[in-house]
Design a protein around this motif. Structure first.
Motif, PDB file in Angstrom:
ATOM      1  N   PHE A  31       0.789  -1.240   0.000  1.00  0.00           N
ATOM      2  CA  PHE A  31       0.000   0.000   0.000  1.00  0.00           C
ATOM      3  C   PHE A  31       0.818   1.287   0.000  1.00  0.00           C
ATOM      4  O   PHE A  31       0.254   2.360  -0.171  1.00  0.00           O
ATOM      5  CB  PHE A  31      -0.959   0.023   1.196  1.00  0.00           C
ATOM      6  N   LEU A  32       2.120   1.183   0.240  1.00  0.00           N
ATOM      7  CA  LEU A  32       2.904   2.416   0.290  1.00  0.00           C
ATOM      8  C   LEU A  32       4.033   2.447  -0.745  1.00  0.00           C
ATOM      9  O   LEU A  32       4.031   3.309  -1.621  1.00  0.00           O
ATOM     10  CB  LEU A  32       3.468   2.611   1.703  1.00  0.00           C
ATOM     11  N   ILE A  36       3.865   4.354  -4.495  1.00  0.00           N
ATOM     12  CA  ILE A  36       4.733   5.541  -4.552  1.00  0.00           C
ATOM     13  C   ILE A  36       5.813   5.371  -5.614  1.00  0.00           C
ATOM     14  O   ILE A  36       6.045   6.291  -6.417  1.00  0.00           O
ATOM     15  CB  ILE A  36       5.386   5.815  -3.167  1.00  0.00           C
ATOM     16  N   LEU A  40       6.324   7.601  -8.849  1.00  0.00           N
ATOM     17  CA  LEU A  40       7.596   8.273  -9.140  1.00  0.00           C
ATOM     18  C   LEU A  40       8.072   7.935 -10.549  1.00  0.00           C
ATOM     19  O   LEU A  40       8.553   8.805 -11.274  1.00  0.00           O
ATOM     20  CB  LEU A  40       8.659   7.863  -8.114  1.00  0.00           C
ATOM     21  N   ARG A  43       5.875   9.746 -12.956  1.00  0.00           N
ATOM     22  CA  ARG A  43       6.241  11.163 -13.006  1.00  0.00           C
ATOM     23  C   ARG A  43       7.543  11.357 -13.766  1.00  0.00           C
ATOM     24  O   ARG A  43       7.674  12.279 -14.576  1.00  0.00           O
ATOM     25  CB  ARG A  43       6.366  11.706 -11.584  1.00  0.00           C
TER      26      ARG A  43
ATOM     27  N   LEU B  34      -0.673   5.486   8.129  1.00  0.00           N
ATOM     28  CA  LEU B  34       0.140   6.311   7.214  1.00  0.00           C
ATOM     29  C   LEU B  34       0.058   5.761   5.786  1.00  0.00           C
ATOM     30  O   LEU B  34      -0.194   6.523   4.830  1.00  0.00           O
ATOM     31  CB  LEU B  34       1.596   6.335   7.690  1.00  0.00           C
ATOM     32  N   ALA B  35       0.236   4.452   5.662  1.00  0.00           N
ATOM     33  CA  ALA B  35       0.216   3.818   4.330  1.00  0.00           C
ATOM     34  C   ALA B  35      -1.140   4.024   3.651  1.00  0.00           C
ATOM     35  O   ALA B  35      -1.206   4.408   2.479  1.00  0.00           O
ATOM     36  CB  ALA B  35       0.526   2.334   4.458  1.00  0.00           C
ATOM     37  N   VAL B  38      -1.768   7.809   2.779  1.00  0.00           N
ATOM     38  CA  VAL B  38      -0.959   8.243   1.625  1.00  0.00           C
ATOM     39  C   VAL B  38      -1.505   7.626   0.339  1.00  0.00           C
ATOM     40  O   VAL B  38      -1.623   8.301  -0.682  1.00  0.00           O
ATOM     41  CB  VAL B  38       0.534   7.881   1.833  1.00  0.00           C
ATOM     42  N   LYS B  39      -1.868   6.333   0.405  1.00  0.00           N
ATOM     43  CA  LYS B  39      -2.369   5.666  -0.807  1.00  0.00           C
ATOM     44  C   LYS B  39      -3.691   6.293  -1.271  1.00  0.00           C
ATOM     45  O   LYS B  39      -3.924   6.492  -2.459  1.00  0.00           O
ATOM     46  CB  LYS B  39      -2.573   4.176  -0.551  1.00  0.00           C
ATOM     47  N   LEU B  42      -3.098   9.683  -2.915  1.00  0.00           N
ATOM     48  CA  LEU B  42      -2.007   9.683  -3.903  1.00  0.00           C
ATOM     49  C   LEU B  42      -2.382  10.478  -5.157  1.00  0.00           C
ATOM     50  O   LEU B  42      -3.451  10.282  -5.723  1.00  0.00           O
ATOM     51  CB  LEU B  42      -1.694   8.232  -4.284  1.00  0.00           C
ATOM     52  N   PRO B  46       1.963  16.165  -5.669  1.00  0.00           N
ATOM     53  CA  PRO B  46       1.874  15.726  -4.272  1.00  0.00           C
ATOM     54  C   PRO B  46       1.559  16.841  -3.279  1.00  0.00           C
ATOM     55  O   PRO B  46       1.887  18.003  -3.516  1.00  0.00           O
ATOM     56  CB  PRO B  46       3.273  15.167  -4.005  1.00  0.00           C
ATOM     57  N   GLN B  50       2.497  13.507   1.193  1.00  0.00           N
ATOM     58  CA  GLN B  50       2.970  12.667   0.084  1.00  0.00           C
ATOM     59  C   GLN B  50       4.391  13.052  -0.322  1.00  0.00           C
ATOM     60  O   GLN B  50       5.222  12.204  -0.621  1.00  0.00           O
ATOM     61  CB  GLN B  50       2.024  12.788  -1.104  1.00  0.00           C
ATOM     62  N   VAL B  53       6.795  11.616   2.199  1.00  0.00           N
ATOM     63  CA  VAL B  53       6.914  10.156   2.028  1.00  0.00           C
ATOM     64  C   VAL B  53       7.695   9.838   0.754  1.00  0.00           C
ATOM     65  O   VAL B  53       8.567   8.968   0.739  1.00  0.00           O
ATOM     66  CB  VAL B  53       5.507   9.505   2.007  1.00  0.00           C
ATOM     67  N   GLU B  54       7.390  10.582  -0.318  1.00  0.00           N
ATOM     68  CA  GLU B  54       8.106  10.379  -1.596  1.00  0.00           C
ATOM     69  C   GLU B  54       9.597  10.646  -1.423  1.00  0.00           C
ATOM     70  O   GLU B  54      10.437   9.900  -1.924  1.00  0.00           O
ATOM     71  CB  GLU B  54       7.554  11.318  -2.665  1.00  0.00           C
ATOM     72  N   ILE B  57      11.080   7.702   0.523  1.00  0.00           N
ATOM     73  CA  ILE B  57      11.124   6.458  -0.264  1.00  0.00           C
ATOM     74  C   ILE B  57      12.134   6.571  -1.406  1.00  0.00           C
ATOM     75  O   ILE B  57      12.939   5.667  -1.627  1.00  0.00           O
ATOM     76  CB  ILE B  57       9.709   6.105  -0.781  1.00  0.00           C
ATOM     77  N   GLU B  58      12.100   7.701  -2.103  1.00  0.00           N
ATOM     78  CA  GLU B  58      13.025   7.887  -3.231  1.00  0.00           C
ATOM     79  C   GLU B  58      14.474   7.899  -2.752  1.00  0.00           C
ATOM     80  O   GLU B  58      15.354   7.288  -3.363  1.00  0.00           O
ATOM     81  CB  GLU B  58      12.695   9.190  -3.968  1.00  0.00           C
ATOM     82  N   LEU B  84      11.725   2.465   9.122  1.00  0.00           N
ATOM     83  CA  LEU B  84      10.496   3.115   9.599  1.00  0.00           C
ATOM     84  C   LEU B  84       9.993   2.473  10.884  1.00  0.00           C
ATOM     85  O   LEU B  84       9.634   3.171  11.843  1.00  0.00           O
ATOM     86  CB  LEU B  84       9.404   3.040   8.520  1.00  0.00           C
TER      87      LEU B  84
END
Lengths: 165, 248
Positions: A31-32, A36, A40, A43, B34-35, B38-39, B42, B46, B50, B53-54, B57-58, B84
């Motif tokens: 889900f996350l 995401i 990304l 995008r 949180l998950a 955010v989902k 989405l 953003p 978001q 979080v992006e 994660i990135e 996390l």
């Protein structure tokens, strides 16, 4: 074993913690992270596509700009040629028209002159005829009193012959 | 005095509910919420949450990719989840009331919620997951032959090295679990001591220190896991390169 007991290690709790973490890992992955990372990527692709298109448009624009310049240059040269041609053609036409009109004028003059001459001759003829008639009438009136009828005819005949009527 | 073992708060049948388990459930609910939030929200453009979080994660994905390269997709979920989970477990122990609100059993205060990382069951569980996942990934990526070749060989020297490797795998689990447990437990002890000496203002610098310690420990655990995974999923001849990169 005493140490394990002191730290409160329990196989059931341990297993519960492992299962708990695996569930959290699955939920977060599903889900996350996955949505995401997909977003990304999407995008990034959109940005790459935008940059690529922008580059294409820039190249096209440059090409179009250079083509526009070339077309304008050609058009300018062509227009100049057309104007020059038109000018020379106009000059020629003007000369031709001038010559034609000159000829026509001369012809009109000549015709008019001829017509005038003809009319003058006609008028002269008519005038001569009229004058002759008047003169004969006058002669007739004058002869009536002076000469006999025979002599009058003779004189009139002679006069008509002289006047060629 | 804070005990090493978590205290039992209640029972569901024969299953004991400990105060550290309640903290873990609290952390679970935070992460799952949180998950889901955010989902649900989405979008290609953003918002603040978001964006954060992006960014996280990135950043973690790029770090994983720079070290493990082609196996980043498999290693990354473990790396960031460990970070996390441990970070929030560590910081949840600093929430006012956690470790301080409870009931007395004789003269001893039994807190209703206690930081999960100060329970060795939790840290050992995490270390076991880390170790098992590392080896499973190694078998999946390299194949069983290449995986076993790392530990067993006909060459006596390599066989000896293999035995050392096996011992190091066991010590990895112990070091990962006890490092995290020791740091967080020690932090709890320090906070409890300072709070019992002077309740106001005095513990604040220690609280700030614990925030940093919580972050660093989460990062250390997750980075070590990621590095172990990267090393064990890389063919033997390429390991030195990965070690070099992870050192940098």
């Amino acid at each position: 074993m005493e140490i394990i007991k002191n730290f409160g290690l329990d196989p059931v709790f341990l297993a519960a913690q492992v299962i708990n973490f695996l569930i959290i890992l699955y939920v977060l992955k599903r889900f996350l992270y996955k949505p995401i990372l997909e977003l990304l990527k999407k995008r990034e692709d959109a940005i790459k596509e935008g940059v690529r298109k922008n580059e294409e448009v820039r190249i096209l624009l440059e090409k179009a700009s250079s083509e526009e310049k070339a077309v304008l240059k050609r058009a300018e040269a062509y227009a100049k040629k057309i104007i020059d041609d038109a000018k020379s053609h106009a000059t020629e036409t003007a000369k031709e028209i001038e010559e034609i009109s000159k000829k026509q004028t001369e012809k009109i003059f000549a015709d008019a002159s001829l017509q005038i001459k003809k009319e003058a001759i006609e008028t002269e003829k008519r005038l001569t005829l009229t004058v002759s008639k008047v003169a004969i009438e006058f002669l007739k009136k004058s002869l009536e009193q002076l000469f006999s009828e025979k002599e009058q005819k003779e004189i009139l005949k002679k006069a008509l012959k002289e006047m060629k009527i | 005095m804070i005990s090493f073992s978590p205290e039992v708060i209640a029972h569901i049948g024969s299953f004991k509910i400990t105060n550290s388990l309640l903290d873990i459930l609290l952390v679970d609910s935070i992460l799952i919420t949180l998950a889901l939030v955010v989902k649900k929200r989405l979008s290609l453009i953003p918002g603040l949450l978001q964006n954060a979080v992006e960014f996280l994660i990135e950043g973690f994905y790029n770090l994983t990719e720079s070290i493990s390269n082609k196996n980043a997709g498999r290693i990354f979920p473990f790396f960031i989840t460990f970070f996390l989970f441990i970070l929030i477990v560590n910081w949840s122990g600093l929430i006012p009331g956690v470790g301080t609100i409870g009931f007395f059993e004789g003269k001893k205060l039994v807190p209703v919620i206690r930081s999960g990382a100060s329970d060795l069951n939790v840290t050992l569980g995490l270390a076991l997951v880390s170790a098992v996942a590392t080896h499973v990934l190694s078998i999946q990526i390299l194949g069983i032959k290449s995986y076993l070749g790392r530990y067993f060989s006909i060459n006596p020297i390599n066989l000896f090295i293999g035995i050392l490797e096996i011992i190091s795998e066991i010590t990895k689990v112990i070091s990962l679990s006890f490092r995290l447990f020791g740091n967080i437990f020690a932090g709890e002890v320090v906070l409890a001591t300072t709070s019992s000496m002077i309740a106001f203002l005095f513990p604040i610098p220690f609280l700030l220190l614990e925030i940093i310690v919580g972050f660093v420990q989460a990062l250390v655990f997750s980075m070590l896991t990621m590095t172990f995974m990267a090393i064990l999923t890389t063919p033997h001849h390429e390991v030195e390169t990965v070690k070099e990169v992870s050192r940098v």
